[in-house]
Enzyme design. Structure first.
Site, PDB file in Angstrom:
ATOM      1  N   GLU A  97       0.841  -1.200   0.000  1.00  0.00           N
ATOM      2  CA  GLU A  97       0.000   0.000   0.000  1.00  0.00           C
ATOM      3  C   GLU A  97       0.876   1.250   0.000  1.00  0.00           C
ATOM      4  O   GLU A  97       2.008   1.229   0.496  1.00  0.00           O
ATOM      5  CB  GLU A  97      -0.916  -0.052   1.246  1.00  0.00           C
ATOM      6  CG  GLU A  97      -1.798   1.140   1.499  1.00  0.00           C
ATOM      7  CD  GLU A  97      -2.827   1.444   0.425  1.00  0.00           C
ATOM      8  OE1 GLU A  97      -2.445   1.555  -0.757  1.00  0.00           O
ATOM      9  OE2 GLU A  97      -4.010   1.616   0.756  1.00  0.00           O
ATOM     10  N   ASP A  98       0.355   2.322  -0.585  1.00  0.00           N
ATOM     11  CA  ASP A  98       1.123   3.572  -0.604  1.00  0.00           C
ATOM     12  C   ASP A  98       1.103   4.271   0.746  1.00  0.00           C
ATOM     13  O   ASP A  98       2.138   4.695   1.261  1.00  0.00           O
ATOM     14  CB  ASP A  98       0.603   4.523  -1.709  1.00  0.00           C
ATOM     15  CG  ASP A  98      -0.914   4.740  -1.661  1.00  0.00           C
ATOM     16  OD1 ASP A  98      -1.594   4.187  -0.772  1.00  0.00           O
ATOM     17  OD2 ASP A  98      -1.419   5.471  -2.541  1.00  0.00           O
ATOM     18  N   ASP A 101      -3.966   5.719   6.180  1.00  0.00           N
ATOM     19  CA  ASP A 101      -4.496   6.977   6.690  1.00  0.00           C
ATOM     20  C   ASP A 101      -5.492   6.647   7.809  1.00  0.00           C
ATOM     21  O   ASP A 101      -5.092   6.389   8.936  1.00  0.00           O
ATOM     22  CB  ASP A 101      -5.131   7.697   5.499  1.00  0.00           C
ATOM     23  CG  ASP A 101      -5.552   9.116   5.784  1.00  0.00           C
ATOM     24  OD1 ASP A 101      -4.889   9.785   6.579  1.00  0.00           O
ATOM     25  OD2 ASP A 101      -6.545   9.571   5.189  1.00  0.00           O
ATOM     26  N   PHE A 150      -1.123  16.315   3.554  1.00  0.00           N
ATOM     27  CA  PHE A 150      -1.500  15.644   2.317  1.00  0.00           C
ATOM     28  C   PHE A 150      -0.286  15.595   1.404  1.00  0.00           C
ATOM     29  O   PHE A 150       0.302  16.624   1.072  1.00  0.00           O
ATOM     30  CB  PHE A 150      -2.668  16.347   1.623  1.00  0.00           C
ATOM     31  CG  PHE A 150      -3.303  15.469   0.592  1.00  0.00           C
ATOM     32  CD1 PHE A 150      -4.264  14.537   0.955  1.00  0.00           C
ATOM     33  CD2 PHE A 150      -2.897  15.531  -0.734  1.00  0.00           C
ATOM     34  CE1 PHE A 150      -4.823  13.683   0.009  1.00  0.00           C
ATOM     35  CE2 PHE A 150      -3.459  14.674  -1.686  1.00  0.00           C
ATOM     36  CZ  PHE A 150      -4.420  13.758  -1.308  1.00  0.00           C
ATOM     37  N   ARG A 163       1.094  11.849  -9.738  1.00  0.00           N
ATOM     38  CA  ARG A 163       1.564  10.494  -9.446  1.00  0.00           C
ATOM     39  C   ARG A 163       2.986  10.252  -9.940  1.00  0.00           C
ATOM     40  O   ARG A 163       3.699   9.421  -9.396  1.00  0.00           O
ATOM     41  CB  ARG A 163       0.652   9.442 -10.107  1.00  0.00           C
ATOM     42  CG  ARG A 163      -0.720   9.309  -9.490  1.00  0.00           C
ATOM     43  CD  ARG A 163      -1.377   8.032  -9.994  1.00  0.00           C
ATOM     44  NE  ARG A 163      -2.825   8.033  -9.790  1.00  0.00           N
ATOM     45  CZ  ARG A 163      -3.437   7.693  -8.666  1.00  0.00           C
ATOM     46  NH1 ARG A 163      -2.732   7.320  -7.628  1.00  0.00           N
ATOM     47  NH2 ARG A 163      -4.754   7.713  -8.574  1.00  0.00           N
TER      48      ARG A 163
END
Ligand code: IMP
Ligand code: MG
Length: 177
Positions: A97-98, A101, A150, A163
């Protein structure tokens, strides 16, 4: 106001950390294959680098997930939009996973995958924002713990942009013109 990406983690820092993570995963999994399951789309770049840093024989799979109601409901409605092409029963699975959160996405996905009876099931995430957690998630491999900002780049987007940045950047507002 214009959104300007400001470098937060450089490509070199990311490269070094991903290599370390690959060494640790290699040591933890002497026997393959490991099914590396990347969550689309944000994890694609991390997967590409992490998979090359893992020496244990591995296979690459993708899963698509969408979440609804984030910010409106704490439960967050999640569903699989693109499922795996293969059975993971009896195999080592590492979810790639990136960023973790709220933890809602991974809590849901881990429940789905656990029902398919893998031999082992762990998570590797490049980034973790622990302050934002709504659901506890056990993450075995974390690249960087970051504050509640963010971030974009290295696979992560803001409305599908950024991206392809090689660094991870914080988006900040700056007066234009
Ligand atoms: P959660 O853990 O269910 O809240 O969702 C995690 C997902 O939200 C990640 O896989 C990203 O797609 C997205 N996300 C969370 N924080 C960020 C961020 O700072 N930048 C870009 N995407 C983010
Ligand atoms: Mg994601």
């Amino acid at each position: 106001m214009a959104l300007v990406p400001q470098v937060f983690l450089t490509a070199e820092q990311i490269e070094r950390r991903v290599r370390e993570m690959g060494c640790q995963i290699t040591a933890d999994f002497p026997d393959g294959p490991i099914y590396l399951i990347a969550i689309l789309k944000g994890a694609f770049m991390f997967l590409a680098d992490l998979s090359r840093a893992i020496q244990t024989p591995s296979r690459v799979e993708f899963i698509g997930i969408s979440s609804y109601g984030r910010g409106k409901t704490t439960s967050g409605e999640v569903k699989v939009t693109k499922d795996l092409d293969v059975s993971i029963e009896g195999h080592h699975v590492l979810v790639v996973e990136d960023i973790v959160d709220s933890g809602v996405t991974l809590t849901y996905l881990m429940n789905v995958l656990r029902q398919r009876r893998p031999k082992s099931l762990r998570i590797a995430t490049l980034l973790d924002k622990p302050e934002r957690r709504l659901r506890p998630v056990e993450v075995s491999y974390v690249g960087f713990k970051i504050p509640d900002e963010f971030v974009v780049g290295y696979g992560l987007d803001f409305a599908e942009d950024y991206r392809n940045l090689k660094d991870i950047c914080v988006l900040s507002e700056q007066a234009s013109g």
